[in-house]
Write a protein that holds these residues in place. Sequence first.
Motif, PDB file in Angstrom:
ATOM      1  N   ARG A  20     -27.429 -12.420  58.013  1.00  0.00           N
ATOM      2  CA  ARG A  20     -28.354 -13.551  58.176  1.00  0.00           C
ATOM      3  C   ARG A  20     -28.072 -14.619  57.126  1.00  0.00           C
ATOM      4  O   ARG A  20     -28.066 -15.809  57.419  1.00  0.00           O
ATOM      5  CB  ARG A  20     -29.806 -13.075  58.074  1.00  0.00           C
ATOM      6  CG  ARG A  20     -30.568 -13.262  59.364  1.00  0.00           C
ATOM      7  CD  ARG A  20     -32.037 -12.917  59.195  1.00  0.00           C
ATOM      8  NE  ARG A  20     -32.364 -11.710  59.940  1.00  0.00           N
ATOM      9  CZ  ARG A  20     -32.391 -10.476  59.465  1.00  0.00           C
ATOM     10  NH1 ARG A  20     -32.155 -10.212  58.229  1.00  0.00           N
ATOM     11  NH2 ARG A  20     -32.685  -9.469  60.230  1.00  0.00           N
ATOM     12  N   ASP A  21     -27.828 -14.171  55.892  1.00  0.00           N
ATOM     13  CA  ASP A  21     -27.518 -15.110  54.811  1.00  0.00           C
ATOM     14  C   ASP A  21     -26.226 -15.872  55.092  1.00  0.00           C
ATOM     15  O   ASP A  21     -26.142 -17.082  54.848  1.00  0.00           O
ATOM     16  CB  ASP A  21     -27.417 -14.382  53.466  1.00  0.00           C
ATOM     17  CG  ASP A  21     -28.755 -13.850  52.971  1.00  0.00           C
ATOM     18  OD1 ASP A  21     -29.812 -14.274  53.506  1.00  0.00           O
ATOM     19  OD2 ASP A  21     -28.749 -13.009  52.055  1.00  0.00           O
ATOM     20  N   LYS A  22     -25.204 -15.171  55.606  1.00  0.00           N
ATOM     21  CA  LYS A  22     -23.935 -15.833  55.943  1.00  0.00           C
ATOM     22  C   LYS A  22     -24.145 -16.897  57.018  1.00  0.00           C
ATOM     23  O   LYS A  22     -23.594 -17.992  56.932  1.00  0.00           O
ATOM     24  CB  LYS A  22     -22.901 -14.807  56.436  1.00  0.00           C
ATOM     25  CG  LYS A  22     -22.284 -13.962  55.357  1.00  0.00           C
ATOM     26  CD  LYS A  22     -21.262 -13.011  55.973  1.00  0.00           C
ATOM     27  CE  LYS A  22     -20.586 -12.157  54.941  1.00  0.00           C
ATOM     28  NZ  LYS A  22     -19.593 -11.236  55.545  1.00  0.00           N
ATOM     29  N   LEU A  23     -24.938 -16.557  58.031  1.00  0.00           N
ATOM     30  CA  LEU A  23     -25.202 -17.514  59.096  1.00  0.00           C
ATOM     31  C   LEU A  23     -25.972 -18.722  58.564  1.00  0.00           C
ATOM     32  O   LEU A  23     -25.593 -19.868  58.805  1.00  0.00           O
ATOM     33  CB  LEU A  23     -25.990 -16.849  60.231  1.00  0.00           C
ATOM     34  CG  LEU A  23     -26.367 -17.751  61.404  1.00  0.00           C
ATOM     35  CD1 LEU A  23     -25.116 -18.277  62.111  1.00  0.00           C
ATOM     36  CD2 LEU A  23     -27.261 -17.001  62.381  1.00  0.00           C
ATOM     37  N   MET A  24     -27.030 -18.469  57.821  1.00  0.00           N
ATOM     38  CA  MET A  24     -27.868 -19.561  57.335  1.00  0.00           C
ATOM     39  C   MET A  24     -27.158 -20.426  56.295  1.00  0.00           C
ATOM     40  O   MET A  24     -27.518 -21.586  56.113  1.00  0.00           O
ATOM     41  CB  MET A  24     -29.200 -19.033  56.815  1.00  0.00           C
ATOM     42  CG  MET A  24     -30.096 -18.467  57.921  1.00  0.00           C
ATOM     43  SD  MET A  24     -30.306 -19.571  59.357  1.00  0.00           S
ATOM     44  CE  MET A  24     -31.215 -20.917  58.607  1.00  0.00           C
ATOM     45  N   ALA A  25     -26.129 -19.887  55.657  1.00  0.00           N
ATOM     46  CA  ALA A  25     -25.332 -20.690  54.725  1.00  0.00           C
ATOM     47  C   ALA A  25     -24.597 -21.812  55.473  1.00  0.00           C
ATOM     48  O   ALA A  25     -24.219 -22.810  54.867  1.00  0.00           O
ATOM     49  CB  ALA A  25     -24.339 -19.809  53.974  1.00  0.00           C
ATOM     50  N   LEU A  26     -24.437 -21.638  56.769  1.00  0.00           N
ATOM     51  CA  LEU A  26     -23.765 -22.645  57.597  1.00  0.00           C
ATOM     52  C   LEU A  26     -24.743 -23.650  58.209  1.00  0.00           C
ATOM     53  O   LEU A  26     -24.323 -24.601  58.872  1.00  0.00           O
ATOM     54  CB  LEU A  26     -22.982 -21.957  58.720  1.00  0.00           C
ATOM     55  CG  LEU A  26     -21.908 -20.965  58.282  1.00  0.00           C
ATOM     56  CD1 LEU A  26     -21.316 -20.253  59.492  1.00  0.00           C
ATOM     57  CD2 LEU A  26     -20.823 -21.673  57.473  1.00  0.00           C
ATOM     58  N   ALA A  27     -26.034 -23.446  58.007  1.00  0.00           N
ATOM     59  CA  ALA A  27     -27.063 -24.282  58.641  1.00  0.00           C
ATOM     60  C   ALA A  27     -27.262 -25.597  57.902  1.00  0.00           C
ATOM     61  O   ALA A  27     -27.177 -25.660  56.673  1.00  0.00           O
ATOM     62  CB  ALA A  27     -28.382 -23.521  58.688  1.00  0.00           C
ATOM     63  N   GLU A  28     -27.536 -26.626  58.680  1.00  0.00           N
ATOM     64  CA  GLU A  28     -27.900 -27.926  58.137  1.00  0.00           C
ATOM     65  C   GLU A  28     -29.202 -28.341  58.825  1.00  0.00           C
ATOM     66  O   GLU A  28     -29.312 -28.260  60.052  1.00  0.00           O
ATOM     67  CB  GLU A  28     -26.802 -28.950  58.441  1.00  0.00           C
ATOM     68  CG  GLU A  28     -27.107 -30.327  57.919  1.00  0.00           C
ATOM     69  CD  GLU A  28     -25.999 -31.324  58.241  1.00  0.00           C
ATOM     70  OE1 GLU A  28     -26.337 -32.504  58.409  1.00  0.00           O
ATOM     71  OE2 GLU A  28     -24.831 -30.911  58.337  1.00  0.00           O
ATOM     72  N   GLU A  29     -30.180 -28.778  58.047  1.00  0.00           N
ATOM     73  CA  GLU A  29     -31.443 -29.234  58.634  1.00  0.00           C
ATOM     74  C   GLU A  29     -31.236 -30.605  59.256  1.00  0.00           C
ATOM     75  O   GLU A  29     -30.653 -31.495  58.638  1.00  0.00           O
ATOM     76  CB  GLU A  29     -32.536 -29.292  57.570  1.00  0.00           C
ATOM     77  CG  GLU A  29     -32.958 -27.937  57.087  1.00  0.00           C
ATOM     78  CD  GLU A  29     -34.152 -27.991  56.142  1.00  0.00           C
ATOM     79  OE1 GLU A  29     -35.035 -28.858  56.322  1.00  0.00           O
ATOM     80  OE2 GLU A  29     -34.188 -27.166  55.218  1.00  0.00           O
ATOM     81  N   VAL A  30     -31.695 -30.756  60.511  1.00  0.00           N
ATOM     82  CA  VAL A  30     -31.593 -32.034  61.216  1.00  0.00           C
ATOM     83  C   VAL A  30     -32.918 -32.334  61.916  1.00  0.00           C
ATOM     84  O   VAL A  30     -33.715 -31.427  62.171  1.00  0.00           O
ATOM     85  CB  VAL A  30     -30.445 -32.048  62.255  1.00  0.00           C
ATOM     86  CG1 VAL A  30     -29.086 -31.912  61.581  1.00  0.00           C
ATOM     87  CG2 VAL A  30     -30.639 -30.968  63.304  1.00  0.00           C
ATOM     88  N   ASP A  31     -33.122 -33.606  62.220  1.00  0.00           N
ATOM     89  CA  ASP A  31     -34.303 -34.067  62.946  1.00  0.00           C
ATOM     90  C   ASP A  31     -33.850 -34.932  64.112  1.00  0.00           C
ATOM     91  O   ASP A  31     -32.875 -35.692  63.999  1.00  0.00           O
ATOM     92  CB  ASP A  31     -35.205 -34.911  62.037  1.00  0.00           C
ATOM     93  CG  ASP A  31     -35.740 -34.123  60.852  1.00  0.00           C
ATOM     94  OD1 ASP A  31     -36.343 -33.067  61.073  1.00  0.00           O
ATOM     95  OD2 ASP A  31     -35.538 -34.578  59.713  1.00  0.00           O
ATOM     96  N   PHE A  32     -34.561 -34.815  65.234  1.00  0.00           N
ATOM     97  CA  PHE A  32     -34.329 -35.657  66.401  1.00  0.00           C
ATOM     98  C   PHE A  32     -35.657 -36.287  66.793  1.00  0.00           C
ATOM     99  O   PHE A  32     -36.605 -35.558  67.122  1.00  0.00           O
ATOM    100  CB  PHE A  32     -33.798 -34.839  67.587  1.00  0.00           C
ATOM    101  CG  PHE A  32     -32.485 -34.153  67.329  1.00  0.00           C
ATOM    102  CD1 PHE A  32     -31.299 -34.864  67.315  1.00  0.00           C
ATOM    103  CD2 PHE A  32     -32.442 -32.784  67.106  1.00  0.00           C
ATOM    104  CE1 PHE A  32     -30.089 -34.226  67.087  1.00  0.00           C
ATOM    105  CE2 PHE A  32     -31.238 -32.131  66.883  1.00  0.00           C
ATOM    106  CZ  PHE A  32     -30.058 -32.853  66.863  1.00  0.00           C
ATOM    107  N   PRO A  33     -35.757 -37.608  66.776  1.00  0.00           N
ATOM    108  CA  PRO A  33     -36.995 -38.253  67.233  1.00  0.00           C
ATOM    109  C   PRO A  33     -37.216 -38.011  68.729  1.00  0.00           C
ATOM    110  O   PRO A  33     -36.255 -37.812  69.487  1.00  0.00           O
ATOM    111  CB  PRO A  33     -36.752 -39.744  66.975  1.00  0.00           C
ATOM    112  CG  PRO A  33     -35.592 -39.803  66.032  1.00  0.00           C
ATOM    113  CD  PRO A  33     -34.782 -38.573  66.281  1.00  0.00           C
TER     114      PRO A  33
END
Length: 156
Positions: A20-33
Motif C-alpha cells: 500500500r505504501d509503495k502504491l501511495m508513494a506514486l499518488a498525486e493529489e488532484v482536483d477537478f472542478p
Amino acid sequence: MTTRLMTMAGRLDALTDEHRDKLMALAEEVDFPAGTRIFEERGKADRFWFLRDGEVALQLHVPGRPAAAIETLGQGSLLGWSWLFPPRRWHMSAKALSDVRAWEFDAAAVRRLCEEDPAFGYVFVLACAEVIGHRLEDARTRLLDLYGPHGSGLPH
C-alpha cells in the motif's frame, strides 16, 4: 440510473502495508472542478484515479445518439482501467458531476511496480479486474435499458 460505489479500498485489503505504501508513494493529489471532462473515449489512457470526494459520470458514445450515461462513481471508486491493456485507449468518457478530489497515478509507474513485485501486481490487477467486470455488466444493462426493445432510445 443506480449509483454503485465500487470501493477499491475494500478490494485492496489483501495488499500488505508495504505494498500500500509503495502504491501511495506514486499518488498525486488532484482536483477537478464540476463539469471537467477528465478523459475522452478513445483518448490515450496513461493514468488512473482513486476518487476521494465528488462524483464522476462514465459516458459511452453511441453513434447517432446522445452519449449514454453508464454509471456514476463516487468516493473510493477506481476511475480508469484502460491503462492496463494495449492499446491503452479509454473505452468510455468521464465527466466530473461535482467538484472532485482524487489521487492520480501514472499508469506506467504502476505497471512497473506490478512487474517488479508480482505479489503486489497479482492482488492489484485482480482488484482492477473485479471493477472491470462490474463496469462491463453495468454498461450492458444500461445500454439494454436505453436501446433495447422496451427502451425509448433516449437517456432517462
